[in-house]
Design an enzyme around this catalytic site. Structure first.
Site, PDB file in Angstrom:
ATOM      1  N   MET A  14       8.291  -7.473 -15.445  1.00 25.63           N
ATOM      2  CA  MET A  14       8.958  -8.573 -14.741  1.00 25.63           C
ATOM      3  C   MET A  14       8.015  -9.342 -13.822  1.00 25.63           C
ATOM      4  SD  MET A  14      11.933  -8.644 -15.942  1.00 25.63           S
ATOM      5  CE  MET A  14      12.798  -9.797 -14.890  1.00 25.63           C
ATOM      6  N   VAL A  90       8.335  -3.714  -8.231  1.00 25.12           N
ATOM      7  CA  VAL A  90       7.759  -2.393  -8.541  1.00 25.12           C
ATOM      8  C   VAL A  90       8.864  -1.564  -9.218  1.00 25.12           C
ATOM      9  CG1 VAL A  90       6.113  -2.543  -6.626  1.00 25.12           C
ATOM     10  CG2 VAL A  90       8.271  -1.334  -6.270  1.00 25.12           C
ATOM     11  N   GLU A  92      11.942   0.869 -10.436  1.00 21.40           N
ATOM     12  CA  GLU A  92      13.288   0.999  -9.843  1.00 21.40           C
ATOM     13  C   GLU A  92      13.440   2.347  -9.130  1.00 21.40           C
ATOM     14  OE1 GLU A  92      15.302  -1.428  -9.708  1.00 21.40           O
ATOM     15  OE2 GLU A  92      17.371  -0.796  -9.857  1.00 21.40           O
ATOM     16  N   LYS A  97      10.329   1.324  -3.216  1.00 25.21           N
ATOM     17  CA  LYS A  97      10.613  -0.040  -2.768  1.00 25.21           C
ATOM     18  C   LYS A  97      10.600  -0.119  -1.236  1.00 25.21           C
ATOM     19  CE  LYS A  97      13.083  -1.481  -6.954  1.00 25.21           C
ATOM     20  NZ  LYS A  97      12.339  -2.574  -7.561  1.00 25.21           N
ATOM     21  N   SER A 119      17.332  -3.987 -10.103  1.00 27.28           N
ATOM     22  CA  SER A 119      18.444  -4.171 -11.041  1.00 27.28           C
ATOM     23  C   SER A 119      19.748  -3.641 -10.463  1.00 27.28           C
ATOM     24  CB  SER A 119      18.167  -3.422 -12.344  1.00 27.28           C
ATOM     25  OG  SER A 119      16.991  -3.882 -12.927  1.00 27.28           O
ATOM     26  N   HIS A 140      17.395 -11.528  -8.428  1.00 24.80           N
ATOM     27  CA  HIS A 140      17.365 -10.737  -9.661  1.00 24.80           C
ATOM     28  C   HIS A 140      17.172 -11.648 -10.874  1.00 24.80           C
ATOM     29  CE1 HIS A 140      19.599  -7.857 -12.574  1.00 24.80           C
ATOM     30  NE2 HIS A 140      18.313  -7.630 -12.564  1.00 24.80           N
ATOM     31  N   GLU A 152      20.353 -13.952 -10.144  1.00 28.07           N
ATOM     32  CA  GLU A 152      21.379 -13.523  -9.195  1.00 28.07           C
ATOM     33  C   GLU A 152      20.745 -13.479  -7.811  1.00 28.07           C
ATOM     34  OE1 GLU A 152      24.230 -10.571 -11.873  1.00 28.07           O
ATOM     35  OE2 GLU A 152      22.542  -9.691 -10.838  1.00 28.07           O
ATOM     36  N   ASN A 190      24.668  -6.724 -14.684  1.00 29.53           N
ATOM     37  CA  ASN A 190      24.468  -5.337 -15.112  1.00 29.53           C
ATOM     38  C   ASN A 190      25.733  -4.506 -14.910  1.00 29.53           C
ATOM     39  OD1 ASN A 190      21.876  -5.635 -16.052  1.00 29.53           O
ATOM     40  ND2 ASN A 190      20.917  -5.090 -14.113  1.00 29.53           N
TER      41      ASN A 190
HETATM   42  N1  LIG Z   1      12.435  -4.724 -17.315  1.00 26.11           N
HETATM   43  C1  LIG Z   1      13.547  -5.450 -17.204  1.00 26.11           C
HETATM   44  O1  LIG Z   1      14.142  -5.883 -18.191  1.00 26.11           O
HETATM   45  C2  LIG Z   1      14.069  -5.798 -15.822  1.00 26.11           C
HETATM   46  C3  LIG Z   1      14.957  -6.870 -15.675  1.00 26.11           C
HETATM   47  C4  LIG Z   1      15.394  -7.226 -14.397  1.00 26.11           C
HETATM   48  C5  LIG Z   1      14.974  -6.498 -13.301  1.00 26.11           C
HETATM   49  N2  LIG Z   1      14.118  -5.436 -13.472  1.00 26.11           N
HETATM   50  C6  LIG Z   1      13.695  -4.725 -12.275  1.00 26.11           C
HETATM   51  O2  LIG Z   1      12.400  -5.204 -11.918  1.00 26.11           O
HETATM   52  C7  LIG Z   1      11.650  -4.153 -11.289  1.00 26.11           C
HETATM   53  C8  LIG Z   1      10.360  -3.951 -12.048  1.00 26.11           C
HETATM   54  O3  LIG Z   1      10.658  -3.585 -13.376  1.00 26.11           O
HETATM   55  P1  LIG Z   1       9.583  -3.702 -14.550  1.00 26.11           P
HETATM   56  O4  LIG Z   1      10.338  -3.477 -15.819  1.00 26.11           O
HETATM   57  O5  LIG Z   1       8.768  -4.927 -14.369  1.00 26.11           O
HETATM   58  O6  LIG Z   1       8.677  -2.407 -14.224  1.00 26.11           O
HETATM   59  P2  LIG Z   1       7.205  -2.086 -14.736  1.00 26.11           P
HETATM   60  O7  LIG Z   1       7.075  -0.617 -14.699  1.00 26.11           O
HETATM   61  O8  LIG Z   1       6.908  -2.804 -16.010  1.00 26.11           O
HETATM   62  O9  LIG Z   1       6.262  -2.736 -13.609  1.00 26.11           O
HETATM   63  C9  LIG Z   1       6.164  -2.241 -12.316  1.00 26.11           C
HETATM   64  C10 LIG Z   1       4.748  -2.461 -11.808  1.00 26.11           C
HETATM   65  O10 LIG Z   1       4.683  -2.125 -10.428  1.00 26.11           O
HETATM   66  C11 LIG Z   1       3.383  -1.586 -10.197  1.00 26.11           C
HETATM   67  N3  LIG Z   1       3.413  -0.845  -8.925  1.00 26.11           N
HETATM   68  C12 LIG Z   1       3.856   0.402  -8.672  1.00 26.11           C
HETATM   69  N4  LIG Z   1       3.693   0.685  -7.350  1.00 26.11           N
HETATM   70  C13 LIG Z   1       3.134  -0.418  -6.758  1.00 26.11           C
HETATM   71  C14 LIG Z   1       2.733  -0.729  -5.437  1.00 26.11           C
HETATM   72  N5  LIG Z   1       2.889   0.139  -4.443  1.00 26.11           N
HETATM   73  N6  LIG Z   1       2.204  -1.951  -5.216  1.00 26.11           N
HETATM   74  C15 LIG Z   1       2.045  -2.840  -6.220  1.00 26.11           C
HETATM   75  N7  LIG Z   1       2.408  -2.584  -7.505  1.00 26.11           N
HETATM   76  C16 LIG Z   1       2.954  -1.391  -7.770  1.00 26.11           C
HETATM   77  C17 LIG Z   1       3.118  -0.732 -11.418  1.00 26.11           C
HETATM   78  O11 LIG Z   1       1.743  -0.488 -11.562  1.00 26.11           O
HETATM   79  C18 LIG Z   1       3.686  -1.624 -12.529  1.00 26.11           C
HETATM   80  O12 LIG Z   1       2.727  -2.478 -13.052  1.00 26.11           O
HETATM   81  C19 LIG Z   1      12.567  -2.929 -11.296  1.00 26.11           C
HETATM   82  O13 LIG Z   1      13.243  -2.848 -10.074  1.00 26.11           O
HETATM   83  C20 LIG Z   1      13.540  -3.221 -12.423  1.00 26.11           C
HETATM   84  O14 LIG Z   1      14.782  -2.558 -12.254  1.00 26.11           O
HETATM   85  C21 LIG Z   1      13.638  -5.087 -14.701  1.00 26.11           C
END
Ligand SMILES: NC(=O)c1ccc[n+]([C@@H]2O[C@H](COP(=O)([O-])OP(=O)(O)OC[C@H]3O[C@@H](n4cnc5c(N)ncnc54)[C@H](O)[C@@H]3O)[C@@H](O)[C@H]2O)c1
Length: 407
Positions: A14, A90, A92, A97, A119, A140, A152, A190
């Site tokens: 994301m 980062v 979930e 967070k 999410s 979101h 959102e 969701n």
């Molecule tokens: N994947 C989806 O479809 C989707 C859709 C909407 C919302 N989300 C939400 O978005 C958020 C991220 O999801 P994602 O799928 O992109 O996850 P992801 O695992 O692909 O990416 C998360 C990134 O955060 C990095 N990270 C971890 N700790 C960190 C820190 N302290 N500082 C900086 N970077 C750090 C990781 O290295 C990783 O690259 C979650 O809360 C998820 O619920 C995801």
């Protein structure tokens, strides 16, 4: 408050796309991760999104270079001292967070807005962990963020109106459709999708239909994609973590079926893992029929029947519960589901409340009651739906249901 410069923390699925969306609107953005390889991969992905625009003749190379130059990659918080908004993306996990926002609290300007792309986790809880709960908000985005129009916007209990207004304008400047949603677990889209996805998985588990049959019929009726192919695309691990949060918060009606967990435990996480409800080329994982057999031995329910209504009515009922709780207005609920999931009937975009009005609220209530008798309490109709039927607000046929219709 006007936003001149933004930051994104987390450059995964994301975060990278959100940074692309911000740069596309012309704002400078700092993109931070803890892993240089992920930053590089994120930048490649952003480059790819722009390159496709260039290839389709929608952007010239010079503009692409200008947009790319707006993105600064970093492993540190050095570039965070003059930001107006920071979007956290980062993984979930509430502890992670909270830690990120506490770090940001000491570094970012006092007036900077803290936004989480979570999410399903609590915005108020994140706000309470900082010195600026009035500046904390949920923003979101939906996957893929550079395509999906819906955002959102979720104020926490202590979020200031000025923060909400600023983020709504910011989202509009990104060419998105912001819908303000009162904080509740899963927010709007969701929360509504969860009982729908759960029921589809339960139909597979109970042998009511195959994933192919379910996806074909649901997609034919009112969704751009069937629930199981959608789960495979989202990633079953991501969907599972949201499902767990919602089950903890709402209880039995959101209980995820056993098969869902067995798929995750078997590493059948969807497309990215090469196997989920469908096969995408991975070898050596336990097969779906074996996992179904396992789930059935543990749950004993078999021989139930599949129908599109069995999957869609829990979604409609959840929308009615959201109305009861003032989570969003009827028009916003339908708009969010149309823009966030592409919900439609035939070729016409339609939201769950509009769909219920077309089906007739008395028919929706009757069918939910029947499912409740057959399958249990998770189908208990929302009180607000009963009230609407008592008031003879039966839907489109009488000019008034969840929505109102001109005579
Ligand atoms: N994947 C989806 O479809 C989707 C859709 C909407 C919302 N989300 C939400 O978005 C958020 C991220 O999801 P994602 O799928 O992109 O996850 P992801 O695992 O692909 O990416 C998360 C990134 O955060 C990095 N990270 C971890 N700790 C960190 C820190 N302290 N500082 C900086 N970077 C750090 C990781 O290295 C990783 O690259 C979650 O809360 C998820 O619920 C995801």
């Amino acid at each position: 408050m006007y936003i001149f410069k933004a930051g994104v923390v987390g450059a995964g699925t994301m975060g990278a796309e959100i940074a692309q969306v911000i740069s596309y609107s012309g704002l400078p953005v700092v993109l931070k991760d803890i892993d240089q390889a992920i930053l590089d991969k994120g930048m490649q992905k952003i480059h790819g999104i722009y390159q496709r625009r260039v290839d389709r003749g929608k952007m010239d190379l010079h503009t692409m270079e200008e947009k790319l130059a707006l993105i600064e990659l970093t492993l540190s918080y050095d570039g965070f001292k003059d930001l107006d908004v920071i979007i956290e993306a980062v993984p979930e996990n509430i502890d992670l967070k909270v830690r990120v926002f506490q770090e940001l609290d000491g570094i970012c300007p006092e007036g900077a807005i803290f936004a989480s792309n979570t999410s399903a986790l609590s915005i108020s809880e994140m706000g309470a962990a900082t010195q600026r709960p009035e500046k904390m908000i949920g923003i979101h985005f939906f996957f893929p963020a550079h395509v999906m129009k819906l955002v959102e916007v979720i104020p926490g209990l202590d979020t200031a109106q000025d923060t909400v207004d600023s983020v709504v304008s910011f989202a509009e400047s990104l060419r998105k459709i912001p819908v303000v949603v009162k904080e509740c677990p899963g927010f709007l889209v969701n929360r509504l999708l969860a009982p729908f996805l759960n029921e589809a998985v339960r139909c597979v588990q109970e042998g009511a239909a195959t994933p192919e049959e379910i996806d074909k019929q649901v997609a034919g009726f009112g969704m751009p994609m069937g629930p199981l192919v959608l789960s495979d695309a989202l990633g079953l691990d991501v969907a599972w973590s949201v499902a767990q949060t919602l089950y903890t918060e709402y209880g039995e009606r959101m209980r995820p079926p056993r098969l869902f967990q067995l798929l995750v435990e078997a590493g059948r996480l969807g497309e990215k893992a090469g196997a989920g409800f469908y096969e995408y080329g991975a070898d050596g994982k336990e097969s779906l029929p074996v996992l179904i057999e396992k789930a059935r031995r543990e749950t004993t329910v078999t021989g139930s029947e599949f129908s599109v209504e069995r999957c869609l009515l829990p979604l409609i009922n959840e929308a009615a519960l959201c109305l009861e709780e003032n989570i969003a207005s009827p028009a916003d609920i339908d708009m969010a589901m149309m823009a966030g999931t592409g919900m439609r009937r035939g070729d016409r975009p339609i939201g769950p409340l509009g769909l219920a009005d077309e089906m007739g609220l008395d028919a929706v209530l009757g069918q939910l009651e029947e499912f409740q008798r057959k399958y249990g309490e998770r189908f208990r109709p929302a009180r607000y739906l009963r009230l609407k039927v008592k008031a003879k607000h039966l839907g489109k046929k009488v000019g008034k249901g969840f929505l109102e219709y001109a005579a």
